[in-house]
Design an enzyme around this catalytic site. Structure first.
Site, short mmCIF file in Angstrom:
data_model
loop_
_atom_site.label_atom_id
_atom_site.label_comp_id
_atom_site.label_asym_id
_atom_site.label_seq_id
_atom_site.Cartn_x
_atom_site.Cartn_y
_atom_site.Cartn_z
N HIS A 72 4.47 5.12 1.91
CA HIS A 72 3.29 4.35 2.28
C HIS A 72 2.05 5.24 2.27
CE1 HIS A 72 0.72 1.42 4.27
NE2 HIS A 72 1.69 0.54 4.12
N HIS A 73 0.95 4.67 1.79
CA HIS A 73 -0.30 5.43 1.71
C HIS A 73 -0.81 5.84 3.09
CE1 HIS A 73 -3.51 7.15 -0.47
NE2 HIS A 73 -3.69 6.20 -1.36
N ALA A 74 -0.37 5.16 4.14
CA ALA A 74 -0.75 5.57 5.49
C ALA A 74 -0.16 6.93 5.85
CB ALA A 74 -0.29 4.52 6.51
N ASN A 117 -4.14 11.27 5.16
CA ASN A 117 -5.14 11.05 4.12
C ASN A 117 -6.43 11.77 4.50
OD1 ASN A 117 -4.29 8.67 2.09
ND2 ASN A 117 -3.33 8.34 4.09
N MET A 140 0.82 -1.21 0.00
CA MET A 140 0.00 0.00 0.00
C MET A 140 0.86 1.26 0.00
SD MET A 140 -3.23 -0.40 -0.17
CE MET A 140 -4.29 -1.81 -0.32
#
Length: 491
Positions: free
Chosen positions: A145-147, A315, A21
């Site tokens: 990382h998308h986090a 996000n 991710m």
């Protein structure tokens, strides 16, 4: 220490070895603008080192709460090693576009090390035979990382590590090391989790209170024909279980020509043109395999919901569903239809509430979110469900002025994103300094011929441009600019 939101943490919970991710800009530089016409690896290391304090993501790692009783935290990494994160590789000769695509696909398929800050940067040399690029260029591929970030905050990170002039700034004076905060122990994490769980019922009650008016607004909008649901989505080859293997490709267009195309439809946007191109390319690709559905395909389009005070947040996105109108062969008619569908999707999205779904994801109890997402990811449940989208198309505008790294000018800005079970094709759209690029990643089993899909993207744009602007728009040298390189096959 800072706790991840529920939405940020969802990218941790959903990650598997088959589905890393992270999102990743791919940046290509011309060294001819740099002092002496070259950039050394140590110059790039220095550029990173002097800018580490511009974003907290560079030096912080994850701290998991025992038993997933609460969402994880970001904590300082006591053993941060810049040279672990910034790496130096080269393509084998001849160093062409196909080889670069293969390398990017392989790098992108590898998960990040969760014991360290969740980013890596690869300096890639040996691009001398990539069509359309001057000799001596190098690429920078940054996996984050998308986090940590979404598309908008990712652009902010890219801006933070670049200069606005070709003259590199003088070496920064040695700064006193920032003291690191001790990582919390398990008892502290469990105590925080206990307090957070006490507040969960009030959060859920508030969301229910916000959800009822949203449902009423949607019902009213549907009755008044201000928007309509897209119904059950068609299943394609990309809405299936994925493997760990990836392919990558991209097509780059002149932003002025894209704007010229959008002017043919009153009120249309650059994003409408991009969606119409993707719809046409998928139409051509699937039709060649005898797999084109009669009903239009649908794209998920992330929407930024942050305000100015939330620029450093991880996000903050919601998701719209937009028809790609892949059932329409005529390019101009497809663009008109996409524009109409986009307006309807925005009206629906506004009726629901721009942040409601984001707030729902952020306030789900951590154990429920972690168990549900991990179970779905590990069992392949998502691959067997009815598709929510056929693909994702995420468009994040970038800077329209030249940027520089160590004096080398950034000349191409591309991107990579995650694939998941049931969603095996992802389209990052990036714009920079007069160009706009549609990149794509897919599971290699679902798209064994990425060079053909890349050609579909180019063919669709050229046909749409010729239909709207006339064949004379293809001026000498323009067709070469409309590609990221030679035809490619990533493996």
């Amino acid at each position: 220490m800072q706790q991840l939101t529920g939405l940020d943490a969802s990218f941790i919970y959903a990650e598997t070895a088959r589905s890393p991710m992270h999102i990743a800009p791919l940046l290509i530089y011309d060294v001819s603008t740099a002092p002496n016409g070259f950039v050394r690896f140590k110059d790039i290391l220095r550029a990173f080192e002097e800018r580490l304090d511009r974003s907290p993501i560079f030096r912080r790692r994850l701290a998991q709460v025992p038993l997933n009783l609460d969402h994880p935290y970001w904590v300082d990494d006591d053993h941060f090693d810049l040279e672990f994160h910034v790496r130096h590789i080269a393509l084998p000769k001849p160093g062409d576009w196909r080889q670069l695509c293969i390398q990017i696909a392989r790098l992108h398929a590898r998960p990040l090390d969760r014991a360290r800050p969740l980013w890596e940067a690869y300096v890639i040399e040996g691009l001398d035979n990539v069509a359309g690029l001057p000799r001596g260029c190098f690429a920078l591929f940054i996996k984050i990382h998308h986090a940590c970030i979404d598309g908008v905050s990712g652009v902010q990170i890219v801006n933070a590590i670049h200069d606005l002039t070709a003259e590199p700034p003088p070496p920064a004076a040695a700064r006193k090391a920032r003291p690191t905060e001790a990582a919390p122990g398990n008892l502290e994490l469990l105590w925080n989790a206990y307090r957070a769980n006490l507040r969960s019922p009030q959060k859920i009650a508030r969301l229910i209170g916000e959800g009822i008016p949203a449902w009423q607004r949607v019902r009213t909008g549907e009755k008044e024909n201000r928007f309509h649901g897209l119904g059950e989505k068609e299943r394609t080859r990309f809405n299936a279980a994925i493997t760990p293997n990836r392919v990558f490709g991209a097509a780059v267009y002149d932003l002025g020509e894209i704007r010229g195309i959008k002017a043919a439809v009153d009120g249309a946007t650059v994003n409408d043109v991009i969606l119409a191109i993707v719809g046409g390319a998928l139409r051509e690709y699937l039709a060649s395999k005898g797999e084109l559905p009669a009903k239009s395909l649908v794209a998920g389009a992330p929407v930024n919901v942050r305000d100015d005070a939330e620029s450093d947040s991880g996000n903050l996105v919601s998701m719209m569903s937009i028809s790609l109108c892949s059932d329409i062969a005529d390019h101009l008619e497809r663009l008109r239809a996409v524009h109409g569908e986009a307006l309807a999707s925005k009206a629906y999205h506004n009726a629901v509430g721009a942040r409601l779904m984001t707030d729902v994801a952020s306030n789900l109890p951590s154990q429920v979110a972690a168990l549900g997402l991990r179970a779905a990811a590990s069992t392949g449940l998502m691959a067997g469900m009815k598709p929510v989208f056929n693909t994702v198309v995420t468009n994040v505008p970038g800077p329209q002025v030249p940027l520089y790294m160590g004096g080398a000018q950034l000349v191409k800005s591309l991107g990579a994103g995650p694939c998941t079970d049931g969603l095996g094709l992802f389209h990052p759209v990036t714009s920079y300094n007069g160009e706009i690029a549609i990149s794509f990643q897919a599971c290699r089993e679902l798209m064994p011929d990425p060079e053909f899909y890349e050609q579909c993207l180019r063919d669709t744009f050229e046909a749409m441009r010729d239909q709207v602007l006339g064949a004379g728009a293809d001026k000498p040298g323009r067709r070469a600019k409309a590609t990221a390189g030679a035809r490619s096959k990533a493996g």
